[in-house]
Write a protein that holds these residues in place. Structure first.
Motif, PDB file in Angstrom:
ATOM      1  N   ARG A 176      -2.748   0.368  -3.928  1.00  0.00           N
ATOM      2  CA  ARG A 176      -2.439  -0.846  -3.169  1.00  0.00           C
ATOM      3  C   ARG A 176      -2.408  -2.039  -4.102  1.00  0.00           C
ATOM      4  O   ARG A 176      -2.984  -2.001  -5.185  1.00  0.00           O
ATOM      5  CB  ARG A 176      -3.450  -1.077  -2.046  1.00  0.00           C
ATOM      6  CG  ARG A 176      -4.830  -1.431  -2.518  1.00  0.00           C
ATOM      7  CD  ARG A 176      -5.830  -1.598  -1.392  1.00  0.00           C
ATOM      8  NE  ARG A 176      -6.158  -0.296  -0.852  1.00  0.00           N
ATOM      9  CZ  ARG A 176      -6.549  -0.082   0.397  1.00  0.00           C
ATOM     10  NH1 ARG A 176      -6.690  -1.079   1.229  1.00  0.00           N
ATOM     11  NH2 ARG A 176      -6.831   1.121   0.820  1.00  0.00           N
ATOM     12  N   ASP A 224      -5.285  -5.829   2.046  1.00  0.00           N
ATOM     13  CA  ASP A 224      -5.987  -4.946   2.960  1.00  0.00           C
ATOM     14  C   ASP A 224      -5.565  -5.309   4.373  1.00  0.00           C
ATOM     15  O   ASP A 224      -5.266  -6.473   4.658  1.00  0.00           O
ATOM     16  CB  ASP A 224      -7.502  -5.105   2.800  1.00  0.00           C
ATOM     17  CG  ASP A 224      -8.275  -3.989   3.475  1.00  0.00           C
ATOM     18  OD1 ASP A 224      -7.688  -2.922   3.737  1.00  0.00           O
ATOM     19  OD2 ASP A 224      -9.478  -4.171   3.739  1.00  0.00           O
ATOM     20  N   TRP A 244       0.870  -1.176   0.000  1.00  0.00           N
ATOM     21  CA  TRP A 244       0.000   0.000   0.000  1.00  0.00           C
ATOM     22  C   TRP A 244       0.905   1.223   0.000  1.00  0.00           C
ATOM     23  O   TRP A 244       1.979   1.214   0.610  1.00  0.00           O
ATOM     24  CB  TRP A 244      -0.877  -0.003   1.255  1.00  0.00           C
ATOM     25  CG  TRP A 244      -1.683   1.244   1.445  1.00  0.00           C
ATOM     26  CD1 TRP A 244      -2.896   1.526   0.888  1.00  0.00           C
ATOM     27  CD2 TRP A 244      -1.336   2.382   2.246  1.00  0.00           C
ATOM     28  NE1 TRP A 244      -3.325   2.781   1.301  1.00  0.00           N
ATOM     29  CE2 TRP A 244      -2.373   3.312   2.134  1.00  0.00           C
ATOM     30  CE3 TRP A 244      -0.239   2.695   3.040  1.00  0.00           C
ATOM     31  CZ2 TRP A 244      -2.366   4.540   2.789  1.00  0.00           C
ATOM     32  CZ3 TRP A 244      -0.218   3.912   3.692  1.00  0.00           C
ATOM     33  CH2 TRP A 244      -1.287   4.826   3.560  1.00  0.00           C
TER      34      TRP A 244
END
Length: 120
Positions: A104, A109, A84
């Motif tokens: 990203r 995540d 990211w």
């Protein structure tokens, strides 16, 4: 030498963990640039980032904060390939302006990391 070549890297000391790297600099007087990224396999060296910021003082920085932020984002994505990355460019003159771009890796995540990050 292309400015991107100045972005020297080192191996990530522990790629098993997500962590935030933040660096600040002034590619031109009155322009503040903040790099925030979660490394994957490589981390940027401070000396390389300093040299890179110096190389931005030419036409890229003069093209405006939007162009500068996009150019830095593209360069970081090509040299570091971070999980990211966020690039913030701020100028106060002629009026206060702030540009933030983010990217990203697909599928990456980490909501727990993001929830602890302070916004710049």
């Amino acid at each position: 030498m292309h400015r991107r070549d100045l972005l020297t890297t080192a191996s990530n000391p522990d790629a098993r963990h997500d962590y935030l790297v933040e660096m600040h600099g002034e590619p031109t007087p009155g322009t503040r640039l903040t790099l925030r990224y979660v490394p994957d396999r490589a981390v940027a060296t401070p000396d390389g980032v300093a040299a890179y910021l110096g190389a931005l003082s030419g036409t890229v920085a003069a093209a405006g904060p939007e162009a500068l932020a996009i150019a830095v984002l593209d360069d970081l994505n090509n040299e570091l390939i971070p999980r990211w990355v966020e690039v913030t460019v701020e100028r106060n003159l002629p009026v206060p302006q702030r540009v933030v771009v983010e990217d990203r890796q697909p599928g990456w995540d980490n909501p727990h990391l993001f929830s602890r990050m302070r916004r710049v």
